[in-house]
Design a protein around this motif. Structure first.
Motif, PDB file in Angstrom:
ATOM      1  N   ALA A 329     125.250  56.193  11.052  1.00  0.00           N
ATOM      2  CA  ALA A 329     124.820  56.905   9.407  1.00  0.00           C
ATOM      3  C   ALA A 329     125.640  56.606   8.223  1.00  0.00           C
ATOM      4  CB  ALA A 329     124.275  58.282   9.318  1.00  0.00           C
ATOM      5  N   ALA A 330     126.453  57.192   8.305  1.00  0.00           N
ATOM      6  CA  ALA A 330     127.128  56.273   6.844  1.00  0.00           C
ATOM      7  C   ALA A 330     126.986  54.980   6.925  1.00  0.00           C
ATOM      8  CB  ALA A 330     128.262  56.997   6.970  1.00  0.00           C
ATOM      9  N   SER A 331     127.190  54.198   8.118  1.00  0.00           N
ATOM     10  CA  SER A 331     127.477  52.494   7.470  1.00  0.00           C
ATOM     11  C   SER A 331     126.214  51.698   7.389  1.00  0.00           C
ATOM     12  CB  SER A 331     127.976  52.202   8.620  1.00  0.00           C
ATOM     13  OG  SER A 331     127.164  51.978   9.806  1.00  0.00           O
ATOM     14  N   HIS A 332     125.366  52.826   7.274  1.00  0.00           N
ATOM     15  CA  HIS A 332     123.650  52.083   7.209  1.00  0.00           C
ATOM     16  C   HIS A 332     123.026  52.701   6.136  1.00  0.00           C
ATOM     17  CE1 HIS A 332     123.122  49.883  11.498  1.00  0.00           C
ATOM     18  NE2 HIS A 332     123.448  50.944  11.626  1.00  0.00           N
ATOM     19  N   THR A 354     109.388  66.572   5.483  1.00  0.00           N
ATOM     20  CA  THR A 354     107.723  65.161   6.459  1.00  0.00           C
ATOM     21  C   THR A 354     108.019  64.900   7.187  1.00  0.00           C
ATOM     22  OG1 THR A 354     107.436  63.480   4.990  1.00  0.00           O
ATOM     23  CG2 THR A 354     106.140  64.558   3.605  1.00  0.00           C
ATOM     24  N   LEU A 355     109.889  64.907   7.598  1.00  0.00           N
ATOM     25  CA  LEU A 355     110.115  64.440   8.985  1.00  0.00           C
ATOM     26  C   LEU A 355     109.728  62.606   8.987  1.00  0.00           C
ATOM     27  CD1 LEU A 355     109.069  67.238  11.294  1.00  0.00           C
ATOM     28  CD2 LEU A 355     111.853  66.336  10.279  1.00  0.00           C
ATOM     29  N   GLU A 356     109.326  62.047   8.328  1.00  0.00           N
ATOM     30  CA  GLU A 356     108.866  60.844   8.755  1.00  0.00           C
ATOM     31  C   GLU A 356     110.074  60.061   8.650  1.00  0.00           C
ATOM     32  OE1 GLU A 356     107.252  59.323   4.593  1.00  0.00           O
ATOM     33  OE2 GLU A 356     107.339  57.374   5.504  1.00  0.00           O
ATOM     34  N   LYS A 357     111.334  60.675   8.548  1.00  0.00           N
ATOM     35  CA  LYS A 357     112.264  59.400   9.054  1.00  0.00           C
ATOM     36  C   LYS A 357     112.955  59.473  10.440  1.00  0.00           C
ATOM     37  CE  LYS A 357     114.756  58.487   5.238  1.00  0.00           C
ATOM     38  NZ  LYS A 357     115.356  58.552   3.664  1.00  0.00           N
ATOM     39  N   ALA A 358     112.822  61.355  10.357  1.00  0.00           N
ATOM     40  CA  ALA A 358     113.230  61.555  11.751  1.00  0.00           C
ATOM     41  C   ALA A 358     112.478  60.945  13.154  1.00  0.00           C
ATOM     42  CB  ALA A 358     113.347  63.256  11.538  1.00  0.00           C
ATOM     43  N   ASP A 397     122.755  53.340  16.783  1.00  0.00           N
ATOM     44  CA  ASP A 397     122.925  52.529  16.280  1.00  0.00           C
ATOM     45  C   ASP A 397     121.748  51.276  15.186  1.00  0.00           C
ATOM     46  OD1 ASP A 397     124.888  51.344  14.365  1.00  0.00           O
ATOM     47  OD2 ASP A 397     125.452  49.689  15.115  1.00  0.00           O
ATOM     48  N   ALA A 398     120.824  50.703  16.601  1.00  0.00           N
ATOM     49  CA  ALA A 398     119.720  49.909  16.306  1.00  0.00           C
ATOM     50  C   ALA A 398     118.886  50.336  15.826  1.00  0.00           C
ATOM     51  CB  ALA A 398     119.617  49.145  17.754  1.00  0.00           C
ATOM     52  N   ALA A 399     118.130  51.961  16.558  1.00  0.00           N
ATOM     53  CA  ALA A 399     117.375  52.142  15.816  1.00  0.00           C
ATOM     54  C   ALA A 399     117.443  52.849  13.879  1.00  0.00           C
ATOM     55  CB  ALA A 399     117.407  53.578  16.082  1.00  0.00           C
ATOM     56  N   PHE A 400     118.752  53.048  14.279  1.00  0.00           N
ATOM     57  CA  PHE A 400     119.876  52.962  12.073  1.00  0.00           C
ATOM     58  C   PHE A 400     119.419  51.807  11.756  1.00  0.00           C
ATOM     59  CE2 PHE A 400     122.113  56.864  13.414  1.00  0.00           C
ATOM     60  CZ  PHE A 400     121.770  57.850  12.826  1.00  0.00           C
ATOM     61  N   ALA A 401     119.785  50.723  12.396  1.00  0.00           N
ATOM     62  CA  ALA A 401     118.898  49.616  11.803  1.00  0.00           C
ATOM     63  C   ALA A 401     117.713  49.170  11.473  1.00  0.00           C
ATOM     64  CB  ALA A 401     120.286  48.241  12.429  1.00  0.00           C
ATOM     65  N   ARG A 402     116.867  49.694  12.194  1.00  0.00           N
ATOM     66  CA  ARG A 402     115.638  49.485  12.137  1.00  0.00           C
ATOM     67  C   ARG A 402     115.161  50.200  10.780  1.00  0.00           C
ATOM     68  NH1 ARG A 402     113.490  49.449  18.753  1.00  0.00           N
ATOM     69  NH2 ARG A 402     111.728  49.582  17.598  1.00  0.00           N
ATOM     70  N   LEU A 403     115.376  51.272  11.083  1.00  0.00           N
ATOM     71  CA  LEU A 403     115.151  52.558  10.096  1.00  0.00           C
ATOM     72  C   LEU A 403     115.602  51.968   8.868  1.00  0.00           C
ATOM     73  CD1 LEU A 403     114.193  55.845   9.848  1.00  0.00           C
ATOM     74  CD2 LEU A 403     116.791  56.759   9.493  1.00  0.00           C
ATOM     75  N   HIS A 404     116.942  51.527   8.349  1.00  0.00           N
ATOM     76  CA  HIS A 404     117.326  50.787   7.132  1.00  0.00           C
ATOM     77  C   HIS A 404     116.421  50.220   6.698  1.00  0.00           C
ATOM     78  CE1 HIS A 404     119.889  48.297   4.680  1.00  0.00           C
ATOM     79  NE2 HIS A 404     120.194  50.087   4.220  1.00  0.00           N
ATOM     80  N   ALA A 405     115.873  49.098   7.816  1.00  0.00           N
ATOM     81  CA  ALA A 405     114.978  48.185   6.993  1.00  0.00           C
ATOM     82  C   ALA A 405     114.155  48.058   6.579  1.00  0.00           C
ATOM     83  CB  ALA A 405     114.776  46.812   8.871  1.00  0.00           C
ATOM     84  N   LYS A 406     113.269  49.398   7.349  1.00  0.00           N
ATOM     85  CA  LYS A 406     112.192  50.122   6.909  1.00  0.00           C
ATOM     86  C   LYS A 406     112.178  50.396   4.955  1.00  0.00           C
ATOM     87  CE  LYS A 406     107.982  52.664   8.604  1.00  0.00           C
ATOM     88  NZ  LYS A 406     106.653  52.026   8.037  1.00  0.00           N
ATOM     89  N   TYR A 407     112.572  51.941   5.109  1.00  0.00           N
ATOM     90  CA  TYR A 407     113.076  52.733   4.283  1.00  0.00           C
ATOM     91  C   TYR A 407     114.214  52.594   2.946  1.00  0.00           C
ATOM     92  CZ  TYR A 407     110.042  55.740   7.325  1.00  0.00           C
ATOM     93  OH  TYR A 407     108.636  56.225   7.554  1.00  0.00           O
ATOM     94  N   GLY A 408     115.240  51.438   3.694  1.00  0.00           N
ATOM     95  CA  GLY A 408     115.932  51.303   2.687  1.00  0.00           C
ATOM     96  C   GLY A 408     117.379  52.498   2.927  1.00  0.00           C
ATOM     97  N   SER A 409     118.366  52.752   2.074  1.00  0.00           N
ATOM     98  CA  SER A 409     119.301  53.129   2.264  1.00  0.00           C
ATOM     99  C   SER A 409     119.244  55.137   1.203  1.00  0.00           C
ATOM    100  CB  SER A 409     120.623  52.551   1.657  1.00  0.00           C
ATOM    101  OG  SER A 409     120.949  51.835   2.370  1.00  0.00           O
ATOM    102  N   ASP A 410     119.674  55.828   1.385  1.00  0.00           N
ATOM    103  CA  ASP A 410     119.288  57.265   1.184  1.00  0.00           C
ATOM    104  C   ASP A 410     119.540  56.659  -0.712  1.00  0.00           C
ATOM    105  OD1 ASP A 410     118.372  58.862   2.429  1.00  0.00           O
ATOM    106  OD2 ASP A 410     120.498  59.811   3.482  1.00  0.00           O
TER     107      ASP A 410
END
Ligand code: PMP
Length: 410
Positions: A329-332, A354-358, A397-410
């Motif tokens: 999580a930290a690295s993404h 809204t649980l969108e990211k989850a 990890d792959a899922a975090f990468a995809r989440l990052h591609a969609k939403y960017g970092s926090d």
């Protein structure tokens, strides 16, 4: 003509003959997009859905699987009992063996009554408390899940106000709140029911404050009510002796089920000597409550957990998962909350109301071969080896990468 078997096809058929196509806690329609509904096989910590996709299983069938799917020792005990008979005119000798094992393992248990589901056990525990005290009211933590009977189901559909009238709520981990709830009942409290930690859906989990645990024990003693621990979800994962034993807090009654028999249908209430007489007065039973196969499975499950250090294995797997997820999580660039005991973990995204990211992340995990849940805690088993956790972490990890591609970092 043979019907093709796919999740989509099964759903189509189910929609015609099952209300909503599926109902209850395993209804995939209320998880995240892409979750399969039907499963065809389990082995160790893997499950296969009806489309043949394989997952590292981080839900363990929502708790029951604790040694891994189709654990050889449990399956051998089941096969032996099955060959002799399951549902007979009376219980098998294994009922006595299992009750003795539980009384030997659980310090607060002087006796055991068996049933089938967690709801049977929580309901039966409250019946024992009411039979013992002659009182009516029960103090329950706000938002806690104790089962799906009319007195406790989270949806009011099909229930009457009368069926809920004897509950008084208190906030979890709030002793003053529990005392205020008791005061409201004006001496009429039969029981205080409490889960060993706060594991309500959609919320970060919260461990019990030991002072709260000791406080509700003292409160129950002071007002002459039974302290009931609902160990249905946490039981056998945190401490074989009972989940509040490390705090030195012993309940009068405990409800058990889920993990007790590695997936076979059984539940139990354990209680103290003082409640043995009242327990005996109940007429509480069921056609399948005394079936021997599940009892044989439970006996082998509990013995195996005890003799093979199963709880330590789960804790090691959980720690490896938690540390791995924290680093990922930290690295993404995501701020996440990992809560609850490591064996019964959950991860939420900070500010994700809204649980969108989850939802997005859990769907992505699924596509990466990892089955976990967006809004309910997960469960680990003793079958999760370090290699399995690493396989799961590759997917997350792959899922975090995809989440990052969609939403960017926090
Ligand atoms: N109590 C708790 C704490 C539970 O988690 C559950 C099941 N999720 C129950 C009771 C009810 O158990 P069952 O679904 O087996 O009736």
């Amino acid at each position: 003509m043979t019907e093709p078997m796919s999740d989509a096809h099964l759903r189509e058929r189910a929609a015609k003959v099952i209300p909503g196509g599926m109902y209850g806690h395993l209804n995939a329609a209320i998880f995240a997009p892409g979750f399969p509904q039907f499963f065809v096989r389990g082995e160790g910590c893997r499950q296969w859905d009806a489309d043949g996709r394989e997952y590292v299983d981080l839900m363990c069938s929502w708790g029951p699987i604790i040694l891994g799917h189709r654990h050889p020792g449990v399956e051998a005990a089941v096969a032996a009992q099955q060959a002799a008979g399951d549902c007979l005119n009376g219980p098998g000798p294994v009922m006595v063996d299992l009750a003795e094992l539980m009384v030997d393992t659980i310090p607060s248990a002087d006796w055991v009554m068996f049933s089938k589901n967690g709801t049977d056990a929580t309901t039966q525990a409250l019946m024992v408390a009411r039979a013992a005290t002659g009182r009516t009211k029960v103090l329950v933590a706000h938002g806690a899940y104790h089962g799906a009977d009319p007195w406790c189901t989270p949806s009011l559909a099909g229930t009457t106000p009368n069926e809920r009238a004897d509950l008084i709520e208190y906030p979890y981990n709030d002793l003053a709140g529990a005392e205020a709830a008791a005061a409201q009942a004006d001496g009429d409290v039969a029981a205080i029911i409490v889960t060993p930690f706060k594991h309500d859906s959609f919320e970060d989990q919260e461990l019990a404050d030991p002072a709260f645990a000791r406080g509700v024990r003292a409160l129950a003693d002071r007002i002459g009510a039974a302290l009931v621990i609902d160990d249905v979800r946490a039981g056998f994962r945190l401490d074989l002796r009972g989940s509040w034993e490390p705090f030195g807090v012993r309940p009068d009654l405990t409800a058990w089920s889920k993990a007790m028999a590695n997936g076979y249908a059984i539940a139990a209430v354990t209680g103290t000597d003082a409640l043995r007489g009242p327990a005996q007065t109940l007429y509480s039973t069921g056609s399948f409550w005394f079936s021997a196969v599940a009892m044989a499975a439970a006996k082998t499950t509990i013995e195996t957990l005890r003799d093979t250090g199963g709880l330590a294995l789960m804790e090691q797997a959980g720690t490896r998962l938690r540390e791995g997820l924290a680093a990922q999580a930290a690295s993404h660039g995501f701020v996440v909350n990992q809560t609850g005991p490591v064996q019964i973990p959950w991860l939420s995204f900070e500010g994700d109301t809204t649980l969108e990211k989850a939802m997005y992340w859990s769907s992505a995990c699924l596509e990466e071969g990892v089955y976990l849940h967006p809004w309910h805690n997960w469960f680990l088993s003793a079958a999760h080896t370090p290699a399995d956790i690493d396989r799961a972490l590759a997917g997350t990890d792959a899922a975090f990468a995809r989440l990052h591609a969609k939403y960017g970092s926090d």
